[in-house]
Design a protein around this motif. Structure first.
Motif, PDB file in Angstrom:
ATOM      1  N   TYR A 179     -38.786 -40.214  28.789  1.00 29.32           N
ATOM      2  CA  TYR A 179     -37.586 -41.004  29.050  1.00 29.32           C
ATOM      3  C   TYR A 179     -36.421 -40.076  29.354  1.00 29.32           C
ATOM      4  N   ARG A 180     -35.739 -40.361  30.452  1.00 35.20           N
ATOM      5  CA  ARG A 180     -34.557 -39.595  30.848  1.00 35.20           C
ATOM      6  C   ARG A 180     -33.406 -40.573  31.042  1.00 35.20           C
ATOM      7  N   PRO A 181     -32.362 -40.438  30.259  1.00 37.67           N
ATOM      8  CA  PRO A 181     -31.218 -41.345  30.435  1.00 37.67           C
ATOM      9  C   PRO A 181     -30.675 -41.264  31.853  1.00 37.67           C
ATOM     10  N   PHE A 182     -30.238 -42.381  32.372  1.00 37.29           N
ATOM     11  CA  PHE A 182     -29.695 -42.411  33.720  1.00 37.29           C
ATOM     12  C   PHE A 182     -28.348 -41.708  33.794  1.00 37.29           C
ATOM     13  N   GLU A 183     -27.666 -41.593  32.647  1.00 42.34           N
ATOM     14  CA  GLU A 183     -26.381 -40.898  32.642  1.00 42.34           C
ATOM     15  C   GLU A 183     -26.132 -40.372  31.243  1.00 42.34           C
ATOM     16  N   ASN A 184     -25.546 -39.186  31.145  1.00 42.46           N
ATOM     17  CA  ASN A 184     -25.221 -38.632  29.838  1.00 42.46           C
ATOM     18  C   ASN A 184     -24.090 -39.420  29.187  1.00 42.46           C
ATOM     19  N   GLN A 185     -24.132 -39.554  27.893  1.00 43.24           N
ATOM     20  CA  GLN A 185     -23.079 -40.245  27.158  1.00 43.24           C
ATOM     21  C   GLN A 185     -22.637 -39.363  26.001  1.00 43.24           C
ATOM     22  N   TYR A 186     -21.367 -39.091  25.924  1.00 48.54           N
ATOM     23  CA  TYR A 186     -20.809 -38.300  24.843  1.00 48.54           C
ATOM     24  C   TYR A 186     -20.009 -39.222  23.921  1.00 48.54           C
ATOM     25  N   ASP A 187     -20.089 -38.920  22.640  1.00 51.13           N
ATOM     26  CA  ASP A 187     -19.337 -39.669  21.640  1.00 51.13           C
ATOM     27  C   ASP A 187     -19.641 -41.156  21.689  1.00 51.13           C
ATOM     28  N   GLN A 188     -20.916 -41.469  21.962  1.00 50.45           N
ATOM     29  CA  GLN A 188     -21.321 -42.868  21.964  1.00 50.45           C
ATOM     30  C   GLN A 188     -22.570 -42.992  21.124  1.00 50.45           C
ATOM     31  N   GLY A 189     -22.873 -44.199  20.714  1.00 50.60           N
ATOM     32  CA  GLY A 189     -24.071 -44.423  19.924  1.00 50.60           C
ATOM     33  C   GLY A 189     -23.726 -44.609  18.467  1.00 50.60           C
ATOM     34  N   LEU A 190     -24.724 -45.007  17.723  1.00 53.50           N
ATOM     35  CA  LEU A 190     -24.499 -45.316  16.321  1.00 53.50           C
ATOM     36  C   LEU A 190     -24.633 -44.094  15.439  1.00 53.50           C
ATOM     37  N   THR A 191     -25.654 -43.283  15.668  1.00 51.77           N
ATOM     38  CA  THR A 191     -25.890 -42.136  14.810  1.00 51.77           C
ATOM     39  C   THR A 191     -26.311 -40.950  15.645  1.00 51.77           C
ATOM     40  N   MET A 389     -37.195 -50.785  40.607  1.00 53.77           N
ATOM     41  CA  MET A 389     -38.441 -51.497  40.827  1.00 53.77           C
ATOM     42  C   MET A 389     -39.593 -50.683  40.236  1.00 53.77           C
ATOM     43  N   VAL A 390     -40.412 -51.332  39.413  1.00 50.95           N
ATOM     44  CA  VAL A 390     -41.513 -50.651  38.724  1.00 50.95           C
ATOM     45  C   VAL A 390     -42.801 -51.399  39.023  1.00 50.95           C
ATOM     46  N   HIS A 391     -43.801 -50.660  39.515  1.00 52.83           N
ATOM     47  CA  HIS A 391     -45.093 -51.262  39.800  1.00 52.83           C
ATOM     48  C   HIS A 391     -46.035 -51.061  38.620  1.00 52.83           C
ATOM     49  N   ASP A 392     -46.870 -52.065  38.401  1.00 48.52           N
ATOM     50  CA  ASP A 392     -47.844 -52.004  37.320  1.00 48.52           C
ATOM     51  C   ASP A 392     -48.769 -50.799  37.528  1.00 48.52           C
ATOM     52  N   GLY A 393     -48.914 -49.995  36.476  1.00 49.84           N
ATOM     53  CA  GLY A 393     -49.727 -48.784  36.570  1.00 49.84           C
ATOM     54  C   GLY A 393     -48.959 -47.560  36.992  1.00 49.84           C
ATOM     55  N   GLU A 394     -47.680 -47.725  37.371  1.00 49.81           N
ATOM     56  CA  GLU A 394     -46.854 -46.592  37.814  1.00 49.81           C
ATOM     57  C   GLU A 394     -45.535 -46.579  37.037  1.00 49.81           C
ATOM     58  N   PHE A 395     -45.638 -46.781  35.728  1.00 51.82           N
ATOM     59  CA  PHE A 395     -44.432 -46.894  34.912  1.00 51.82           C
ATOM     60  C   PHE A 395     -43.659 -45.581  34.853  1.00 51.82           C
ATOM     61  N   ALA A 396     -44.340 -44.458  34.887  1.00 50.39           N
ATOM     62  CA  ALA A 396     -43.655 -43.166  34.782  1.00 50.39           C
ATOM     63  C   ALA A 396     -42.710 -42.930  35.951  1.00 50.39           C
ATOM     64  N   ALA A 397     -42.975 -43.588  37.084  1.00 51.51           N
ATOM     65  CA  ALA A 397     -42.124 -43.405  38.259  1.00 51.51           C
ATOM     66  C   ALA A 397     -40.731 -43.992  38.059  1.00 51.51           C
ATOM     67  N   ALA A 398     -40.565 -44.834  37.042  1.00 59.30           N
ATOM     68  CA  ALA A 398     -39.258 -45.439  36.807  1.00 59.30           C
ATOM     69  C   ALA A 398     -38.209 -44.403  36.447  1.00 59.30           C
ATOM     70  N   PHE A 399     -38.614 -43.281  35.846  1.00 63.99           N
ATOM     71  CA  PHE A 399     -37.669 -42.240  35.446  1.00 63.99           C
ATOM     72  C   PHE A 399     -37.974 -40.894  36.093  1.00 63.99           C
ATOM     73  N   SER A 400     -38.916 -40.855  37.025  1.00 60.52           N
ATOM     74  CA  SER A 400     -39.298 -39.569  37.607  1.00 60.52           C
ATOM     75  C   SER A 400     -38.209 -38.967  38.490  1.00 60.52           C
ATOM     76  N   GLU A 401     -37.338 -39.818  39.034  1.00 61.08           N
ATOM     77  CA  GLU A 401     -36.311 -39.322  39.932  1.00 61.08           C
ATOM     78  C   GLU A 401     -34.940 -39.248  39.278  1.00 61.08           C
ATOM     79  N   VAL A 402     -34.897 -39.465  37.955  1.00 60.42           N
ATOM     80  CA  VAL A 402     -33.628 -39.406  37.260  1.00 60.42           C
ATOM     81  C   VAL A 402     -33.294 -37.959  36.954  1.00 60.42           C
ATOM     82  N   ILE A 403     -32.090 -37.515  37.301  1.00 54.00           N
ATOM     83  CA  ILE A 403     -31.658 -36.142  37.068  1.00 54.00           C
ATOM     84  C   ILE A 403     -30.440 -36.197  36.156  1.00 54.00           C
ATOM     85  N   LEU A 404     -30.535 -35.508  35.027  1.00 51.87           N
ATOM     86  CA  LEU A 404     -29.396 -35.459  34.123  1.00 51.87           C
ATOM     87  C   LEU A 404     -28.308 -34.592  34.703  1.00 51.87           C
ATOM     88  N   ARG A 405     -27.093 -35.048  34.591  1.00 53.75           N
ATOM     89  CA  ARG A 405     -25.957 -34.290  35.079  1.00 53.75           C
ATOM     90  C   ARG A 405     -25.405 -33.400  33.988  1.00 53.75           C
TER      91      ARG A 405
END
Length: 405
Positions: A179-191, A389-405
């Motif tokens: 899992y790769r977040p689509f965008e970095n978040q600072y000072d957010q979240g619960l813990t 868009m996510v195809h059945d059997g290709e779930f990993a492709a949903a985050f394969s092109e995400v690049i953290l900034r």
């Protein structure tokens, strides 16, 4: 009606058996000769066996179902072993044993059957196996066995149902991906999390005393030389990238793929060290707060194992009812197989209040988006809603092109 007919049927067959014995005996007595007595004595063993079978009790048969384990993932095979034991060596020409399964498991057996014909003879213990090649997701119950014995001529049969409860839980199939977040978040979240993803080593904001566990590359050599003590760089701390997932439970032929991707996403987020929550509305509303850990993952998977596509209202109505209760400091992810204009409008309105919203559109293998869906995706992107868009059997492709900034 069936319960009333069963004892009457037994009495009728027993009466018919006695009548046949008397008829053959009368025929031999009045007709005389070798042939008539040969017929009588040939039929006599079968008649005697039927009478003995009448008094034989099926209560002495003990049936044991052996399951290798109780937890499975969807698609795994299941081999069931059936052991039958008895205390008396009464000769049985045949024994039919049927394992009474729920409808979902019966459908999974396809052409195979959980019923088998055994020829026990005088053996006191015998067994057989049957296999379900691909287990369907869900909580499945084994209820009882149906036992049936009889003679070779089919003149007399006995049947009994033996209660033998059993249960297995089949969790949704999942795909391992990072899992790769689509965008970095600072000072957010619960813990804050102790995972490496929570520390940005490119942003040093100061120095501090060395602590056990600090990396060698973090040492600030200039500060160490000035103070004559080992000093390490102090980095910008990032809070956990918390994720709240809302899964669409409207009936759809791709619902199993929706459940499988949801399970894969939740697992990937938790393995990354972030925290996640889940909201589903099927027959009942189920909401899981944002948490982390293996126990939380087990709770989510157990819920997804039993979830059914029985939501009576469209996905946008679910967001309208429950969307405002979700905390703002999380990434908001929607998972559905149906993309509609009202859904885009509701997600856009929610995005203005909640911030980051990603909508995952689940498609079958090699299924292309329709022209209407392409138009809706363009509208969603224009309104700041990320559609993946996510195809059945290709779930990993949903985050394969995400690049953290």
């Amino acid at each position: 009606m069936k319960k009333l007919w069963t004892p009457f049927k037994k009495v009728w067959k027993f009466t018919l058996l006695i009548v046949l014995i008397l008829l053959t005996f009368s025929y031999a007595m009045f007709q005389g000769g070798f042939v008539s007595w040969f017929l009588f004595y040939s039929f006599l063993p079968f008649a005697i066996y039927c009478v003995a079978l009448t008094f034989y009790s099926l209560n002495e048969l003990a049936v044991i179902r052996v399951l290798p384990k109780t937890d499975y993932n969807a698609g795994e095979p299941l081999r069931v072993s059936i052991n039958v034991q008895r205390s008396k060596a009464f000769p049985l020409f045949y024994l039919i044993v049927e394992d009474n399964l729920d409808e979902t498991l019966k459908y999974a057996l396809q052409q195979k059957r959980s019923k088998t014909l055994l020829l026990p003879g005088v053996k006191k213990e015998f067994s057989y196996e049957y296999t379900i090649d691909e287990l369907p997701r869900g909580e499945h119950f084994f209820q009882s066995f149906t036992l049936r014995i009889g003679d070779l001529l089919g003149l007399f049969e006995k049947e009994k149902t033996v209660i033998a409860d059993g249960k297995i839980i089949v969790y949704p199939a999942f795909t391992e991906f990072i899992y790769r977040p689509f965008e970095n978040q600072y000072d957010q979240g619960l813990t804050a999390s102790r995972e490496r993803v929570q520390r940005d080593t490119t942003m040093a904001v100061g120095v501090r005393d060395y602590q056990p566990g600090d990396r060698f590359s973090w040492i600030n050599w200039k500060a160490t030389a000035k103070r004559n003590e080992i000093m390490t760089k102090e980095f910008e701390q990032r809070q956990s990238h918390d994720v709240f997932v809302v899964m669409d439970c409207v009936p759809d032929k791709r619902f199993e793929a929706v459940v499988s991707f949801t399970a894969s996403l939740l697992r990937a987020v938790l393995k990354k060290g972030a925290q996640t929550g889940l909201l589903t509305i099927s027959k009942e509303r189920a909401s899981f707060p944002i948490r982390g850990g293996e126990q939380h993952l087990q709770q989510l998977f157990y819920h997804l194992a039993k979830i059914e596509a029985k939501c009576l209202k469209p996905f946008e109505k679910v967001l309208e009812t429950d969307g405002f209760f979700i905390q703002q400091s999380v990434s908001f992810m929607l998972i559905t197989a149906q993309l509609t204009k009202p859904l885009i409008e509701k997600a856009s309105f929610l995005g203005q209040r909640k911030g980051s919203i990603t909508l995952f559109l689940i498609k079958a293998q090699k299924e292309s988006p329709t022209e209407s869906e392409r138009s809706l995706i363009a509208i969603a992107n224009a309104r700041g809603i990320r559609v993946v868009m996510v195809h059945d059997g290709e779930f990993a492709a949903a985050f394969s092109e995400v690049i953290l900034r």
